[in-house]
Design a protein around this motif. Structure first.
Motif, PDB file in Angstrom:
ATOM      1  N   LEU A 278       0.829  -1.203   0.000  1.00 44.07           N
ATOM      2  CA  LEU A 278       0.000   0.000   0.000  1.00 44.07           C
ATOM      3  C   LEU A 278       0.868   1.259   0.000  1.00 44.07           C
ATOM      4  CD1 LEU A 278      -2.698   1.466   0.158  1.00 44.07           C
ATOM      5  CD2 LEU A 278      -2.663   1.131   2.647  1.00 44.07           C
ATOM      6  N   ALA A 279       1.937   1.256   0.790  1.00 46.64           N
ATOM      7  CA  ALA A 279       2.835   2.419   0.817  1.00 46.64           C
ATOM      8  C   ALA A 279       3.434   2.656  -0.566  1.00 46.64           C
ATOM      9  CB  ALA A 279       3.935   2.210   1.848  1.00 46.64           C
ATOM     10  N   ALA A 280       3.859   1.575  -1.230  1.00 51.49           N
ATOM     11  CA  ALA A 280       4.416   1.704  -2.580  1.00 51.49           C
ATOM     12  C   ALA A 280       3.370   2.254  -3.546  1.00 51.49           C
ATOM     13  CB  ALA A 280       4.936   0.351  -3.060  1.00 51.49           C
ATOM     14  N   TYR A 281       2.140   1.789  -3.399  1.00 54.83           N
ATOM     15  CA  TYR A 281       1.051   2.253  -4.259  1.00 54.83           C
ATOM     16  C   TYR A 281       0.782   3.748  -4.053  1.00 54.83           C
ATOM     17  CZ  TYR A 281      -3.684   2.645  -6.172  1.00 54.83           C
ATOM     18  OH  TYR A 281      -4.789   3.027  -6.890  1.00 54.83           O
ATOM     19  N   ILE A 282       0.704   4.151  -2.782  1.00 52.32           N
ATOM     20  CA  ILE A 282       0.454   5.560  -2.466  1.00 52.32           C
ATOM     21  C   ILE A 282       1.498   6.450  -3.123  1.00 52.32           C
ATOM     22  CG2 ILE A 282       0.503   7.269  -0.603  1.00 52.32           C
ATOM     23  CD1 ILE A 282      -0.699   5.074   1.220  1.00 52.32           C
ATOM     24  N   GLU A 283       2.760   6.099  -2.934  1.00 47.82           N
ATOM     25  CA  GLU A 283       3.846   6.946  -3.456  1.00 47.82           C
ATOM     26  C   GLU A 283       3.853   6.966  -4.984  1.00 47.82           C
ATOM     27  OE1 GLU A 283       5.270   8.846  -1.512  1.00 47.82           O
ATOM     28  OE2 GLU A 283       5.320   7.925   0.470  1.00 47.82           O
ATOM     29  N   THR A 284       3.623   5.809  -5.594  1.00 45.50           N
ATOM     30  CA  THR A 284       3.610   5.758  -7.058  1.00 45.50           C
ATOM     31  C   THR A 284       2.488   6.611  -7.622  1.00 45.50           C
ATOM     32  OG1 THR A 284       4.544   3.520  -7.013  1.00 45.50           O
ATOM     33  CG2 THR A 284       3.513   4.233  -9.057  1.00 45.50           C
ATOM     34  N   GLN A 285       1.312   6.545  -7.001  1.00 47.83           N
ATOM     35  CA  GLN A 285       0.189   7.330  -7.480  1.00 47.83           C
ATOM     36  C   GLN A 285       0.420   8.831  -7.317  1.00 47.83           C
ATOM     37  OE1 GLN A 285      -1.211   5.136  -9.369  1.00 47.83           O
ATOM     38  NE2 GLN A 285      -3.308   5.460  -8.706  1.00 47.83           N
ATOM     39  N   LEU A 286       1.128   9.209  -6.260  1.00 47.05           N
ATOM     40  CA  LEU A 286       1.399  10.630  -6.022  1.00 47.05           C
ATOM     41  C   LEU A 286       2.281  11.248  -7.106  1.00 47.05           C
ATOM     42  CD1 LEU A 286       1.954  10.751  -2.162  1.00 47.05           C
ATOM     43  CD2 LEU A 286       0.392  12.221  -3.433  1.00 47.05           C
ATOM     44  N   THR A 287       3.080  10.438  -7.771  1.00 43.16           N
ATOM     45  CA  THR A 287       3.967  11.004  -8.784  1.00 43.16           C
ATOM     46  C   THR A 287       3.186  11.745  -9.866  1.00 43.16           C
ATOM     47  OG1 THR A 287       4.036   8.925 -10.067  1.00 43.16           O
ATOM     48  CG2 THR A 287       5.763   9.250  -8.393  1.00 43.16           C
ATOM     49  N   GLY A 288       1.999  11.244 -10.206  1.00 47.24           N
ATOM     50  CA  GLY A 288       1.199  11.908 -11.228  1.00 47.24           C
ATOM     51  C   GLY A 288       0.765  13.302 -10.812  1.00 47.24           C
ATOM     52  N   TRP A 319       9.772   1.454  -0.768  1.00 48.06           N
ATOM     53  CA  TRP A 319       8.730   0.519  -0.349  1.00 48.06           C
ATOM     54  C   TRP A 319       8.542  -0.636  -1.319  1.00 48.06           C
ATOM     55  CZ3 TRP A 319       7.568   0.544   4.462  1.00 48.06           C
ATOM     56  CH2 TRP A 319       7.524   1.726   5.198  1.00 48.06           C
ATOM     57  N   GLY A 320       9.373  -0.706  -2.342  1.00 52.25           N
ATOM     58  CA  GLY A 320       9.352  -1.866  -3.233  1.00 52.25           C
ATOM     59  C   GLY A 320       8.665  -1.671  -4.556  1.00 52.25           C
ATOM     60  N   ALA A 321       8.288  -0.443  -4.900  1.00 52.14           N
ATOM     61  CA  ALA A 321       7.637  -0.205  -6.182  1.00 52.14           C
ATOM     62  C   ALA A 321       8.647  -0.317  -7.323  1.00 52.14           C
ATOM     63  CB  ALA A 321       7.002   1.179  -6.200  1.00 52.14           C
ATOM     64  N   GLU A 322       8.162  -0.738  -8.463  1.00 56.05           N
ATOM     65  CA  GLU A 322       8.966  -0.747  -9.683  1.00 56.05           C
ATOM     66  C   GLU A 322       8.523   0.451 -10.520  1.00 56.05           C
ATOM     67  OE1 GLU A 322       8.940  -4.408 -11.787  1.00 56.05           O
ATOM     68  OE2 GLU A 322       9.586  -5.611 -10.068  1.00 56.05           O
ATOM     69  N   LEU A 323       9.270   1.511 -10.397  1.00 57.01           N
ATOM     70  CA  LEU A 323       8.893   2.731 -11.107  1.00 57.01           C
ATOM     71  C   LEU A 323       9.092   2.575 -12.609  1.00 57.01           C
ATOM     72  CD1 LEU A 323      10.381   5.661  -8.995  1.00 57.01           C
ATOM     73  CD2 LEU A 323       7.973   5.062  -9.250  1.00 57.01           C
ATOM     74  N   PRO A 324       8.237   3.203 -13.406  1.00 54.00           N
ATOM     75  CA  PRO A 324       8.485   3.259 -14.845  1.00 54.00           C
ATOM     76  C   PRO A 324       9.650   4.196 -15.135  1.00 54.00           C
ATOM     77  CG  PRO A 324       6.613   4.618 -14.282  1.00 54.00           C
ATOM     78  CD  PRO A 324       7.003   3.907 -13.020  1.00 54.00           C
ATOM     79  N   ALA A 325      10.094   4.205 -16.351  1.00 49.22           N
ATOM     80  CA  ALA A 325      11.224   5.062 -16.725  1.00 49.22           C
ATOM     81  C   ALA A 325      10.908   6.536 -16.503  1.00 49.22           C
ATOM     82  CB  ALA A 325      11.596   4.825 -18.187  1.00 49.22           C
ATOM     83  N   LEU A 326       9.648   6.905 -16.655  1.00 44.45           N
ATOM     84  CA  LEU A 326       9.230   8.303 -16.503  1.00 44.45           C
ATOM     85  C   LEU A 326       8.136   8.388 -15.445  1.00 44.45           C
ATOM     86  CD1 LEU A 326       9.146   9.304 -20.276  1.00 44.45           C
ATOM     87  CD2 LEU A 326      10.854  10.002 -18.575  1.00 44.45           C
ATOM     88  N   PRO A 327       8.507   8.396 -14.167  1.00 45.40           N
ATOM     89  CA  PRO A 327       7.501   8.409 -13.111  1.00 45.40           C
ATOM     90  C   PRO A 327       6.589   9.626 -13.180  1.00 45.40           C
ATOM     91  CG  PRO A 327       9.725   8.793 -12.229  1.00 45.40           C
ATOM     92  CD  PRO A 327       9.882   8.383 -13.637  1.00 45.40           C
ATOM     93  N   GLY A 328       5.290   9.354 -13.048  1.00 44.66           N
ATOM     94  CA  GLY A 328       4.299  10.423 -13.058  1.00 44.66           C
ATOM     95  C   GLY A 328       3.784  10.798 -14.425  1.00 44.66           C
ATOM     96  N   MET A 329       4.520  10.472 -15.480  1.00 41.04           N
ATOM     97  CA  MET A 329       4.068  10.799 -16.828  1.00 41.04           C
ATOM     98  C   MET A 329       3.035   9.774 -17.286  1.00 41.04           C
ATOM     99  SD  MET A 329       5.669  13.561 -17.831  1.00 41.04           S
ATOM    100  CE  MET A 329       5.732  13.600 -19.625  1.00 41.04           C
ATOM    101  N   PRO A 330       2.023  10.200 -18.042  1.00 35.79           N
ATOM    102  CA  PRO A 330       1.003   9.250 -18.499  1.00 35.79           C
ATOM    103  C   PRO A 330       1.610   8.151 -19.351  1.00 35.79           C
ATOM    104  CG  PRO A 330       0.297  11.516 -18.842  1.00 35.79           C
ATOM    105  CD  PRO A 330       1.748  11.577 -18.464  1.00 35.79           C
ATOM    106  N   SER A 331       1.162   6.932 -19.100  1.00 36.01           N
ATOM    107  CA  SER A 331       1.619   5.798 -19.900  1.00 36.01           C
ATOM    108  C   SER A 331       0.691   5.625 -21.095  1.00 36.01           C
ATOM    109  CB  SER A 331       1.623   4.528 -19.049  1.00 36.01           C
ATOM    110  OG  SER A 331       0.312   4.242 -18.603  1.00 36.01           O
ATOM    111  N   ALA A 332       0.906   4.570 -21.848  1.00 40.33           N
ATOM    112  CA  ALA A 332       0.104   4.349 -23.043  1.00 40.33           C
ATOM    113  C   ALA A 332      -1.379   4.200 -22.718  1.00 40.33           C
ATOM    114  CB  ALA A 332       0.602   3.101 -23.772  1.00 40.33           C
ATOM    115  N   ASP A 333      -1.701   3.663 -21.519  1.00 40.40           N
ATOM    116  CA  ASP A 333      -3.101   3.488 -21.157  1.00 40.40           C
ATOM    117  C   ASP A 333      -3.674   4.695 -20.420  1.00 40.40           C
ATOM    118  OD1 ASP A 333      -1.898   3.332 -18.700  1.00 40.40           O
ATOM    119  OD2 ASP A 333      -2.490   1.267 -18.276  1.00 40.40           O
TER     120      ASP A 333
END
Length: 354
Positions: A278-288, A319-333
């Motif tokens: 959950l911590a990893a999810y929270i932080e990853t989502q905040l990047t956007g 927290w164990g997230a696997e960040l994309p190359a461009l964190p916070g930037m919109p992906s293809a989906d």
């Protein structure tokens, strides 16, 4: 019928108005051209520096980093994606393996880590004069570079972007107290923020409200010891960000968004492993949210948005997230940073956090 003199006057007036209109159009074209040229210069510098970083990866992978080749190749692939994004709109031959002043490629993993950190700082130095679109990209690339440096063992501070005019930053560091102006000046009416900037600030605040709620769940399930202390530090960091954005909005004449009555978690959280996820999810989502704040703002607030993006990206990795190359930037989906969206059950907002 109008007299010849009257007709001549009207005709001349129309011509004069047309000249003024053309003048304004020409001025707008010049402004756009100058902005495009400035972005082009930034992109050229960034591509050249990224080519130098790629050359360093190749040298280390072929030499002292051979034992870590898989990890280094994964990081190198991120850097390659950085280059592709930065080179958009430039001639294919732009950049060189060793731009002026770059020196020889890194000769060790430690030197490569330092090069990643230095590259992260260099991208921040170009933030202030970049267009909103390019500022988002630069901040995302810088956050990725900082995460790479940490993964390779370099946790040194990434130098912030040069100070610029604008609102004071709401916090000096991820774990420090918010330092935005703490109380509005009662002797003068505050100037309201421009709408896009206020909207992005409100979104960041809403995301931090939800993050604080989520970390309340995280902290309750982490075992006593280092993990719980890390959870408390992250909780305090998000409280500081939340409080800083609230003060900044209030001082800018905008009523801050209140926390929702409740938030639905993105998945069941029953034990310590779920709490870390959950911590990893929270932080990853905040990047956007922070990519958008960086693009929508200017000056010191833009730099602070990029700093918040970097901090949350580093915590995501922690927290164990696997960040994309461009964190916070919109992906293809269309999802920010490649992370899934968080549905709402009507008790809270569908903000990019738990």
């Amino acid at each position: 019928m109008l007299s010849p003199t009257r007709r001549s006057f009207l005709a001349l007036g129309a011509i004069g108005g047309l000249s003024l209109l053309c003048g304004c159009t020409d001025e707008g074209d010049r402004d756009r051209k100058q902005a495009e040229d400035a972005d082009r210069a930034v992109r050229i510098r960034a591509v050249a520096a990224t080519d130098a970083l790629l050359a360093s990866y190749d040298a280390v992978i072929a030499g002292p980093g051979a034992g870590q080749a898989d990890t280094l190749q994964d990081l190198r692939e991120d850097v390659s994606q950085h280059r592709a994004a930065l080179a958009q709109g430039l001639p294919a031959a732009t950049g060189s393996p060793e731009p002026s002043g770059s020196g020889a490629p890194a000769a060790s993993v430690a030197a490569l880590a330092a090069a990643e950190r230095q590259t992260a700082a260099a991208r921040l130095a170009d933030l202030d004069g970049a267009s909103p679109e390019l500022a988002r990209l630069l901040a995302s690339v810088s956050a990725s570079n900082a995460a790479h440096a940490a993964a390779l063992g370099d946790t040194g501070q990434v130098a912030p972007a040069p100070a610029a005019s604008g609102s004071p930053p709401p916090s000096a560091a991820a774990s420090g107290p918010a330092s935005a102006t703490g109380s509005a000046n009662t002797s003068a009416k505050p100037s309201p923020y421009p709408s896009p900037q206020a909207t992005a600030l409100q979104s960041a605040l809403a995301a931090e409200h939800a993050a604080v709620y989520g970390y309340g769940v995280v902290g309750a399930l982490l075992p006593v010891g280092p993990q719980r202390e890390d959870g408390r530090a992250s909780y305090a960091a998000h409280q500081a960000r939340r409080d800083g954005w609230q003060r900044l909005l209030a001082n800018g004449g905008v009523s801050p968004t209140a926390a929702a009555p409740g938030y639905r978690l993105p998945f069941a959280v029953k034990d310590a492993a779920d709490a870390k996820q959950l911590a990893a999810y929270i932080e990853t989502q905040l990047t956007g949210a922070y990519v958008e704040l960086t693009g929508a703002s200017t000056g010191a607030l833009r730099a602070e948005g990029a700093a918040a993006l970097r901090e949350t990206a580093l915590r995501a990795v922690h927290w164990g997230a696997e960040l994309p190359a461009l964190p916070g930037m919109p992906s293809a989906d269309g999802a920010a940073g490649g992370a899934p969206s968080n549905p709402s059950d009507g008790t809270g907002s569908a903000s990019p956090s738990a």
